[in-house]
Design an enzyme around this catalytic site. Structure first.
Site, short mmCIF file in Angstrom:
data_model
loop_
_atom_site.label_atom_id
_atom_site.label_comp_id
_atom_site.label_asym_id
_atom_site.label_seq_id
_atom_site.Cartn_x
_atom_site.Cartn_y
_atom_site.Cartn_z
N HIS A 276 0.84 -1.20 0.00
CA HIS A 276 0.00 0.00 0.00
C HIS A 276 0.87 1.24 0.00
O HIS A 276 1.90 1.33 0.67
CB HIS A 276 -1.02 -0.02 1.14
CG HIS A 276 -0.51 0.15 2.53
ND1 HIS A 276 -0.31 1.37 3.11
CD2 HIS A 276 -0.20 -0.77 3.48
CE1 HIS A 276 0.10 1.22 4.37
NE2 HIS A 276 0.19 -0.08 4.62
N ASP A 288 5.63 1.78 7.40
CA ASP A 288 4.25 1.39 7.10
C ASP A 288 3.61 2.38 6.14
O ASP A 288 2.97 3.32 6.56
CB ASP A 288 3.46 1.33 8.41
CG ASP A 288 2.05 0.82 8.23
OD1 ASP A 288 1.76 0.24 7.17
OD2 ASP A 288 1.24 0.99 9.16
N GLU A 319 -5.34 1.80 1.91
CA GLU A 319 -5.28 0.64 2.79
C GLU A 319 -5.56 1.05 4.23
O GLU A 319 -6.28 0.35 4.95
CB GLU A 319 -3.90 -0.02 2.69
CG GLU A 319 -3.81 -1.38 3.38
CD GLU A 319 -3.32 -1.34 4.84
OE1 GLU A 319 -3.23 -2.39 5.47
OE2 GLU A 319 -3.04 -0.22 5.33
N GLU A 320 -5.02 2.18 4.65
CA GLU A 320 -5.18 2.60 6.03
C GLU A 320 -6.62 3.02 6.35
O GLU A 320 -7.04 2.99 7.50
CB GLU A 320 -4.21 3.74 6.36
CG GLU A 320 -2.73 3.37 6.24
CD GLU A 320 -2.26 2.39 7.31
OE1 GLU A 320 -3.08 1.93 8.13
OE2 GLU A 320 -1.05 2.10 7.33
N ASP A 348 4.11 -5.55 3.50
CA ASP A 348 3.58 -4.52 4.38
C ASP A 348 4.35 -4.54 5.69
O ASP A 348 4.29 -5.51 6.44
CB ASP A 348 2.09 -4.77 4.63
CG ASP A 348 1.37 -3.57 5.23
OD1 ASP A 348 2.04 -2.60 5.62
OD2 ASP A 348 0.13 -3.60 5.31
N HIS A 440 2.38 3.88 13.17
CA HIS A 440 1.31 4.87 13.03
C HIS A 440 1.59 6.17 13.77
O HIS A 440 0.65 6.88 14.15
CB HIS A 440 -0.03 4.28 13.46
CG HIS A 440 -0.64 3.37 12.44
ND1 HIS A 440 -1.96 2.96 12.49
CD2 HIS A 440 -0.11 2.77 11.34
CE1 HIS A 440 -2.22 2.16 11.47
NE2 HIS A 440 -1.11 2.02 10.77
#
Length: 475
Positions: A276, A288, A319-320, A348, A440
């Site tokens: 992604h 990420d 994707e997120e 990923d 994140h």
């Protein structure tokens, strides 16, 4: 990556997906071979670093992120399209419609007669949370002393037994989609939901996705540990909480990036690799999933330089937010314009500094995925890496493929879950610390990614993709 495990009192709790458990090592013998540089082309850690640096710079120039629908995402698309065309690939950028989300300034939580909590430091609105401005009492759900008992930590409707309608629900992060917990809260008459995450320091509040705004009719927040303790104390003291959440949801357009060799002919076997391209709203997304993007670009280059085998590349939007891009792509295969790949390999989060080498072993994977798993395990072994199979619960873009019956595989090096003592003994690193402490968060930068490890994993995926494309693996 869409998912996350966090140790809780009695379970590993996921941000959005069902529990991710290490699967047993397959009992059948693994294939035996050695991986030589000529087999996959020269995977370059230096080029991986260049791609990671480029993506970090794009985020820095665009408000600190590359989230789908943002200027940072558009610049990321331009970057990878340029790279792939230079390699000789034909590239398309199909549109993906998404609902973009922003938490606006002014959100707050205030405990009656006590602390006022700060957005970003103490809490964050979940992706697709509703807005709201209200004052109400708190009621626990999914804790041992809750009216409905611990149950399934808010993931089952029965966990809300005895919940007082009109209250704000406060829960642990149970082993399900956060969306499911919010749906249960709405059905029970809750006016908001607060999920308290264990071991989260101030400033590290997570922002899981509720996947779609449909039915998400109440404010839904994640809360760090210290703030959560204050809120739980307020429950015991019968104090009310004032809550204001300001969010904006707008229709937006993002683009997938699909690439094949310029001389690709219809028919034959197609292996597909993907990652992604978007980051979360709260960081640049270099591990990420810039690490997966960098690996895919290196794999594409090796296929362009070493003849033999047809590769298709997919770099996914949204994707997120909820694997929007890969779902759109798999649905597009039904119109027959693109040949369905023999298998899909997902990359990923490959460079976690305190990570574990995991190979996908999803219980719901399509037939043939176990052979892909075994081949990847053997490819890593040949590169000096002893990997563990893991069921990710469909927690990344491979989910869209596996539910369409396409064999899948992939490599993952860990998110915010803590490394166990056994894993530290087997793979090095530090026990009881997160595999990726910057998952994140704004610190997900090049300083916190192991580019050498990304290159090793890219070599194993490249070897497996070539075996798929040339008919050595799967009929």
């Amino acid at each position: 990556m869409l998912r996350l495990r966090i140790p809780a009192a009695t379970a590993l709790a996921l941000t959005v997906l069902s529990s991710c458990v290490t699967a047993p090592v397959p009992s059948t013998p693994l294939p035996s071979f050695s991986v030589a540089p000529g087999d996959v082309g020269e995977i370059s850690a230096d080029r991986v670093r260049e791609h990671l640096q480029a993506l970090e710079e794009i985020a820095a120039a665009n408000g600190g992120n590359r989230a789908a629908g943002s200027s940072g995402y558009a610049a990321s698309v331009d970057y990878v399209v340029g790279q792939l065309r230079e390699m000789g690939y034909t590239v398309s950028t199909p549109v993906v419609d998404i609902t973009a989300f922003r938490e606006l300034p002014g959100s707050r939580l205030a405990i009656e007669g006590g602390a006022t909590l700060e957005s970003g430091r103490d809490f964050r609105a979940m992706l697709y949370s509703a807005a709201g401005d209200l004052t109400a009492p708190l009621a626990t759900v999914g804790f041992p002393d809750s009216p409905g008992g611990e149950g399934n930590q808010g993931c089952d409707a029965d966990d809300f037994a005895g919940f007082p309608a009109g209250a704000i629900a406060i829960t642990p992060p149970g082993p399900c989609f956060r969306r499911q917990t919010v749906q249960n809260a709405v059905a029970a008459g809750a006016v908001a939901l607060l999920a308290v995450y264990a071991d989260r320091e101030p400033g590290t509040a997570l922002r899981p996705t509720l996947i779609s705004p449909e039915g998400m009719d109440i404010p839904a927040l994640t809360v760090v540990t210290e703030a959560g303790d204050a809120l739980l104390a307020a429950v015991a003291e019968g104090k009310q909480v004032s809550l204001r959440v300001n969010v904006e949801l707008t229709p937006a357009v993002a683009h997938n990036v699909i690439a094949e060799p310029e001389d690709a002919e219809p028919g034959g076997r197609v292996a597909m690799v993907g990652a992604h391209l978007d980051s979360v709203l709260d960081g640049p997304g270099v591990n990420d999933d810039g690490s997966g993007v960098a690996a895919v670009l290196e794999i594409a280059r090796t296929f362009a330089e070493v003849p033999g085998g047809r590769l298709r590349v997919g770099l996914w939007a949204g994707e997120e937010y909820g694997i929007y891009g890969s779902r759109d792509y798999v649905e597009s295969l039904a119109d027959g314009e693109l040949q369905t790949p023999i298998a899909y390999l997902n990359l990923d989060m490959l460079g976690s500094l305190n990570g574990v080498p995991f190979v996908y072993d999803d219980s719901q994977a399509a037939d043939g995925s176990d052979q892909v798993r075994d081949y990847l395990l053997a490819a890593l072994t040949a590169l000096g890496v002893t990997a563990e199979p893991m069921d990710l619960g469909g927690a990344s873009d491979h989910a869209a493929f596996q539910f369409a019956g396409i064999p899948t595989g992939g490599i993952f090096s860990g998110a915010a879950e803590k490394k166990t003592a056994d894993q530290a003994s087997a793979h090095g690193g530090t026990a009881d610390e997160p595999m990726d402490a910057c998952y994140h968060l704004p610190c997900d930068t090049t300083d916190n990614v192991d580019a050498d490890l990304v290159a090793v994993y890219a070599a194993a995926i490249a070897q497996t993709a070539r075996a798929l494309a040339e008919g050595e693996l799967l009929p």
